[in-house]
Write a protein that holds these residues in place. Structure first.
Motif, short mmCIF file in Angstrom:
data_model
loop_
_atom_site.label_atom_id
_atom_site.label_comp_id
_atom_site.label_asym_id
_atom_site.label_seq_id
_atom_site.Cartn_x
_atom_site.Cartn_y
_atom_site.Cartn_z
N MET A 126 -0.93 -1.34 0.33
CA MET A 126 -1.38 -1.07 -1.04
C MET A 126 -2.80 -0.51 -1.06
SD MET A 126 0.37 -3.98 -3.42
CE MET A 126 0.01 -5.42 -2.44
N VAL A 127 -3.66 -1.03 -0.18
CA VAL A 127 -5.03 -0.52 -0.11
C VAL A 127 -5.00 0.93 0.36
CG1 VAL A 127 -7.29 -0.78 0.97
CG2 VAL A 127 -6.01 -2.82 0.28
N LEU A 128 -4.19 1.23 1.35
CA LEU A 128 -4.08 2.59 1.85
C LEU A 128 -3.54 3.52 0.76
CD1 LEU A 128 -4.52 4.44 4.22
CD2 LEU A 128 -2.25 3.83 5.07
N LYS A 129 -2.56 3.06 0.01
CA LYS A 129 -2.01 3.86 -1.10
C LYS A 129 -3.10 4.16 -2.13
CE LYS A 129 1.85 3.80 -4.37
NZ LYS A 129 1.31 3.65 -5.72
N LEU A 130 -3.92 3.16 -2.43
CA LEU A 130 -5.03 3.34 -3.36
C LEU A 130 -5.99 4.42 -2.85
CD1 LEU A 130 -6.70 2.31 -5.86
CD2 LEU A 130 -7.82 0.76 -4.26
N LEU A 131 -6.32 4.35 -1.56
CA LEU A 131 -7.23 5.34 -0.97
C LEU A 131 -6.63 6.74 -1.06
CD1 LEU A 131 -8.43 3.43 2.22
CD2 LEU A 131 -9.75 3.89 0.15
N ILE A 132 -5.35 6.87 -0.76
CA ILE A 132 -4.68 8.17 -0.81
C ILE A 132 -4.69 8.72 -2.23
CG2 ILE A 132 -2.45 9.34 -0.54
CD1 ILE A 132 -1.99 7.36 1.87
N GLU A 133 -4.39 7.87 -3.21
CA GLU A 133 -4.38 8.30 -4.61
C GLU A 133 -5.78 8.75 -5.05
OE1 GLU A 133 -2.77 4.98 -6.76
OE2 GLU A 133 -0.73 5.41 -6.12
N MET A 134 -6.80 8.00 -4.64
CA MET A 134 -8.17 8.36 -5.02
C MET A 134 -8.61 9.68 -4.37
SD MET A 134 -10.28 4.83 -5.15
CE MET A 134 -10.11 3.71 -6.54
#
Length: 64
Positions: free
Chosen positions: A27-35
Motif C-alpha cells: 500500500m505504501v508503494l502504491k501511494l508512492l507510485i500514485e504521487m
C-alpha cells in the motif's frame, strides 16, 4: 490537506513499527507510485522514499 512528504513520512514510520503487517508495504508503494504519477513528488523523491521503504522492510526481515 497534508503535504505529500508528511503523509509519506507517516506511512514509513508506520512501516517501521513491528505491529504493522508486512503487507502494508504494498500500500505504501502504491501511494508512492500514485504521487509520482500525478506529480506530487519527483522521480528523485520517489527513488529516495523507495530506498527508505526498502531499508525499513529489510530491517524488519532481519529482526524476524
Amino acid at each position: 490537506m497534508k503535504s505529500p512528504h508528511v503523509l509519506i513520512d507517516q506511512e514509513l514510520e508506520a512501516m517501521a513499527d513491528p505491529s504493522t503487517p508486512p503487507e502494508w508495504q504494498a500500500m505504501v508503494l502504491k501511494l508512492l507510485i500514485e504521487m509520482l504519477a500525478d506529480g506530487r513528488i519527483t522521480i528523485e523523491e520517489f527513488n529516495h522514499y523507495c530506498g527508505r521503504l526498502n531499508k525499513i522492510v529489510g530491517g524488519r526481515k532481519e529482526v524476524a
